[in-house]
Design an enzyme around this catalytic site. Structure first.
Site, PDB file in Angstrom:
ATOM      1  N   GLN A   1       7.672  -9.627   7.879  1.00 40.65           N
ATOM      2  CA  GLN A   1       8.899  -9.229   7.176  1.00 40.65           C
ATOM      3  C   GLN A   1       9.561  -8.004   7.788  1.00 40.65           C
ATOM      4  O   GLN A   1      10.561  -7.513   7.265  1.00 40.65           O
ATOM      5  CB  GLN A   1       8.620  -9.003   5.689  1.00 40.65           C
ATOM      6  CG  GLN A   1       7.813  -7.762   5.359  1.00 40.65           C
ATOM      7  CD  GLN A   1       7.417  -7.732   3.901  1.00 40.65           C
ATOM      8  OE1 GLN A   1       6.628  -8.553   3.427  1.00 40.65           O
ATOM      9  NE2 GLN A   1       7.941  -6.774   3.149  1.00 40.65           N
TER      10      GLN A   1
ATOM     11  N   GLY B   1       0.808  -1.220   0.000  1.00 37.57           N
ATOM     12  CA  GLY B   1       0.000   0.000   0.000  1.00 37.57           C
ATOM     13  C   GLY B   1       0.840   1.269   0.000  1.00 37.57           C
ATOM     14  O   GLY B   1       2.030   1.241  -0.286  1.00 37.57           O
ATOM     15  N   ASN B   2       0.181   2.390   0.324  1.00 40.07           N
ATOM     16  CA  ASN B   2       0.773   3.734   0.167  1.00 40.07           C
ATOM     17  C   ASN B   2       1.301   3.846  -1.265  1.00 40.07           C
ATOM     18  O   ASN B   2       2.471   4.139  -1.497  1.00 40.07           O
ATOM     19  CB  ASN B   2       1.872   3.999   1.190  1.00 40.07           C
ATOM     20  CG  ASN B   2       2.258   5.477   1.211  1.00 40.07           C
ATOM     21  OD1 ASN B   2       1.445   6.346   0.882  1.00 40.07           O
ATOM     22  ND2 ASN B   2       3.486   5.763   1.571  1.00 40.07           N
TER      23      ASN B   2
ATOM     24  N   GLY C   1       8.661  -5.294  -8.839  1.00 37.66           N
ATOM     25  CA  GLY C   1       9.500  -4.194  -9.296  1.00 37.66           C
ATOM     26  C   GLY C   1      10.985  -4.520  -9.176  1.00 37.66           C
ATOM     27  O   GLY C   1      11.417  -5.122  -8.188  1.00 37.66           O
ATOM     28  N   ILE C   2      11.754  -4.085 -10.165  1.00 37.41           N
ATOM     29  CA  ILE C   2      13.211  -4.249 -10.127  1.00 37.41           C
ATOM     30  C   ILE C   2      13.807  -3.371  -9.028  1.00 37.41           C
ATOM     31  O   ILE C   2      14.909  -3.610  -8.557  1.00 37.41           O
ATOM     32  CB  ILE C   2      13.806  -3.913 -11.523  1.00 37.41           C
ATOM     33  CG1 ILE C   2      13.357  -4.978 -12.523  1.00 37.41           C
ATOM     34  CG2 ILE C   2      15.332  -3.842 -11.490  1.00 37.41           C
ATOM     35  CD1 ILE C   2      13.721  -4.679 -13.954  1.00 37.41           C
TER      36      ILE C   2
ATOM     37  N   HIS D   1       4.145   1.598  -8.209  1.00 33.99           N
ATOM     38  CA  HIS D   1       3.177   0.509  -8.019  1.00 33.99           C
ATOM     39  C   HIS D   1       2.172   0.479  -9.171  1.00 33.99           C
ATOM     40  O   HIS D   1       1.821  -0.584  -9.687  1.00 33.99           O
ATOM     41  CB  HIS D   1       2.380   0.713  -6.729  1.00 33.99           C
ATOM     42  CG  HIS D   1       3.171   0.624  -5.461  1.00 33.99           C
ATOM     43  ND1 HIS D   1       3.352   1.700  -4.631  1.00 33.99           N
ATOM     44  CD2 HIS D   1       3.803  -0.418  -4.864  1.00 33.99           C
ATOM     45  CE1 HIS D   1       4.061   1.325  -3.568  1.00 33.99           C
ATOM     46  NE2 HIS D   1       4.349   0.048  -3.685  1.00 33.99           N
TER      47      HIS D   1
HETATM   48  P1  AMP Z   1       5.947  -2.515  -1.675  1.00 32.88           P
HETATM   49  O1  AMP Z   1       4.577  -1.948  -1.535  1.00 32.88           O
HETATM   50  O2  AMP Z   1       7.029  -1.553  -1.334  1.00 32.88           O
HETATM   51  O3  AMP Z   1       6.083  -3.859  -1.026  1.00 32.88           O
HETATM   52  O4  AMP Z   1       6.151  -2.788  -3.234  1.00 32.88           O
HETATM   53  C1  AMP Z   1       5.234  -3.560  -3.961  1.00 32.88           C
HETATM   54  C2  AMP Z   1       5.799  -3.816  -5.333  1.00 32.88           C
HETATM   55  O5  AMP Z   1       6.039  -2.573  -5.992  1.00 32.88           O
HETATM   56  C3  AMP Z   1       7.142  -4.548  -5.296  1.00 32.88           C
HETATM   57  O6  AMP Z   1       7.191  -5.484  -6.358  1.00 32.88           O
HETATM   58  C4  AMP Z   1       8.131  -3.430  -5.512  1.00 32.88           C
HETATM   59  O7  AMP Z   1       9.348  -3.856  -6.087  1.00 32.88           O
HETATM   60  C5  AMP Z   1       7.361  -2.532  -6.465  1.00 32.88           C
HETATM   61  N1  AMP Z   1       7.897  -1.166  -6.429  1.00 32.88           N
HETATM   62  C6  AMP Z   1       8.058  -0.381  -5.338  1.00 32.88           C
HETATM   63  N2  AMP Z   1       8.639   0.780  -5.683  1.00 32.88           N
HETATM   64  C7  AMP Z   1       8.862   0.729  -7.028  1.00 32.88           C
HETATM   65  C8  AMP Z   1       9.436   1.612  -7.986  1.00 32.88           C
HETATM   66  N3  AMP Z   1       9.924   2.790  -7.641  1.00 32.88           N
HETATM   67  N4  AMP Z   1       9.496   1.212  -9.266  1.00 32.88           N
HETATM   68  C9  AMP Z   1       9.017  -0.012  -9.633  1.00 32.88           C
HETATM   69  N5  AMP Z   1       8.453  -0.887  -8.794  1.00 32.88           N
HETATM   70  C10 AMP Z   1       8.380  -0.539  -7.505  1.00 32.88           C
END
Ligand code: AMP
Length: 282
Positions: A61, A31-32, A149-150, A37
Site C-alpha cells: 500500500q 503499529g507504532n 478508525g474514522i 489505535h
Molecule cells: P494504521 O496503523 O495507521 O494503519 O491505523 C490502524 C487503524 O487505526 C485504522 O483503522 C485507522 O483508521 C485507526 N486510527 C489511526 N489513527 C487514528 C485516530 N487518530 N483515531 C482513531 N482511529 C485511528
C-alpha cells in the site's frame, strides 16, 4: 497476550475459540500504536470475547517514493500497550509470511471508482494495497467484527464497500477520531512533523471546521469554500493535497441537497502528509 508470527499458529488458536462459540473482534494496524489505535482495541474488547490485533507495515500500500522503509516500527512498546489495552492475540507476520509468492504476482482486490479520488488520486495503488491486505487478514482471522478508525475516512468507506460487494460475513465498525489536546488527529506519522511546524498544523482541522460551520449556516458554494480553506492552509506554510466537500456515503462531490456531508482534507508538511475529516448532518 499471545503473539503469533505465522498464519497457521494464529489459526490454530482461533479455530479452538470459534469452536467454543466465542465472538472474535479484529483491529488491523501498521503499529507504532497511539491512543487512537488503543481506543479501537478497547472498543473491540467491549463487544467481543476474543480481541485480535495485527501489526504489519504493508509494502503493497506504499508508493515507490513513500515512507515504507522509514515507517516507525516500535514492536516492543506496541506489545506493552496492547497487553494493557486488553488485546488477546497479536498477529505480527513478516513479509514472507504475508506474501509468500512475492508482491509482483500477488492476487489483488480492487474496489473501483471510490479509490480514484481524494487520497487515491495522489497515492495511486494505495487502496488496492489496503483492500488486498485487509482481505488477506480477514481470511486469516475470520473475525465476526473488524474495527476501523474514522480518521482514515476513505479507507473505512472503501472497506465497507469491499465487504458488501464481496459478501464478507464481517461486521465493519467504526471508531471516532482520537485527537491531541489541540485537536490534531493522532497519527503514527505525526512524528515526522517538525517542532516549528507543530503549532501550525491544526490549520487543517480548523479549516475543515470553518467549512462545516459555513455549510451549516446555509452556504452551498462548496468549491468557493474549498478554495478559501486551501488559501488559509497555504498561508500557514503547507502544501495542499486536497480539501473536498463530499457525499458521506459515496465520496462523490457533495450535491446541494445532500444531507450527510463529509469534508475531507490532506496537506503536506515538510516530511509528512496529514489527513483529517469532519462529517455533518444537515
Ligand atoms: P494504521 O496503523 O495507521 O494503519 O491505523 C490502524 C487503524 O487505526 C485504522 O483503522 C485507522 O483508521 C485507526 N486510527 C489511526 N489513527 C487514528 C485516530 N487518530 N483515531 C482513531 N482511529 C485511528
Amino acid at each position: 497476550m499471545k503473539v503469533f508470527h505465522t498464519v497457521r499458529g494464529l489459526r490454530d488458536d482461533l479455530n479452538k475459540d470459534r469452536r467454543q462459540g466465542l465472538r472474535i473482534g479484529f483491529v488491523p494496524t501498521m503499529g507504532n500504536l497511539h491512543d487512537g489505535h488503543l481506543a479501537l482495541i478497547k472498543q473491540a474488547r467491549e463487544s467481543n470475547d476474543v480481541v485480535v490485533c495485527s501489526i504489519f507495515v504493508n509494502a503493497l500500500q506504499f508508493g515507490l517514493n513513500e515512507d515504507w522503509d522509514k515507517y516507525p516500527r516500535t514492536y516492543q512498546g506496541d506489545c506493552d500497550k496492547l497487553r494493557e489495552a486488553g488485546c488477546d492475540y497479536l498477529f505480527h507476520p513478516d513479509d514472507i509470511e504475508m506474501y509468500p509468492n512475492g508482491l509482483d504476482t500477488q492476487s489483488r482486490v480492487i474496489c473501483p471508482t471510490m479509490t480514484d479520488v481524494l487520497c487515491g488520486a495522489s497515492r495511486p495503488g494505495h487502496f488496492e494495497g489496503v483492500t488486498t491486505v485487509v482481505s488477506k487478514l480477514f481470511n486469516i482471522v475470520q473475525p465476526d467484527e473488524a474495527i476501523f478508525g474514522i480518521k482514515d475516512y476513505q479507507q473505512l468507506a472503501v472497506i465497507r464497500r469491499m465487504a458488501e460487494d464481496l459478501c464478507m460475513p464481517i461486521q465493519i465498525s467504526s471508531a471516532p477520531i482520537h485527537r491531541e489536546v489541540d485537536g490534531l488527529a493522532m497519527s503514527s506519522r505525526n512524528s515526522y512533523i517538525t517542532v516549528e511546524e507543530r503549532p501550525l498544523v491544526t490549520v487543517l482541522k480548523d479549516s475543515l471546521e470553518w467549512i462545516a460551520a459555513e455549510i451549516k449556516a446555509g452556504n452551498r458554494d462548496f468549491s468557493a469554500l474549498e478554495e478559501t480553506a486551501k488559501a488559509r492552509i497555504i498561508e500557514a506554510g503547507f502544501k495542499i493535497d486536497y480539501i473536498t466537500v463530499c457525499n458521506s456515503k459515496t465520496l462523490d462531490l457533495a450535491a446541494n441537497d445532500d444531507v450527510e456531508i463529509t469534508i475531507l482534507g490532506a496537506m503536506f508538511t515538510e516530511a509528512a502528509r496529514l489527513i483529517d475529516n469532519l462529517s455533518i448532518t444537515l
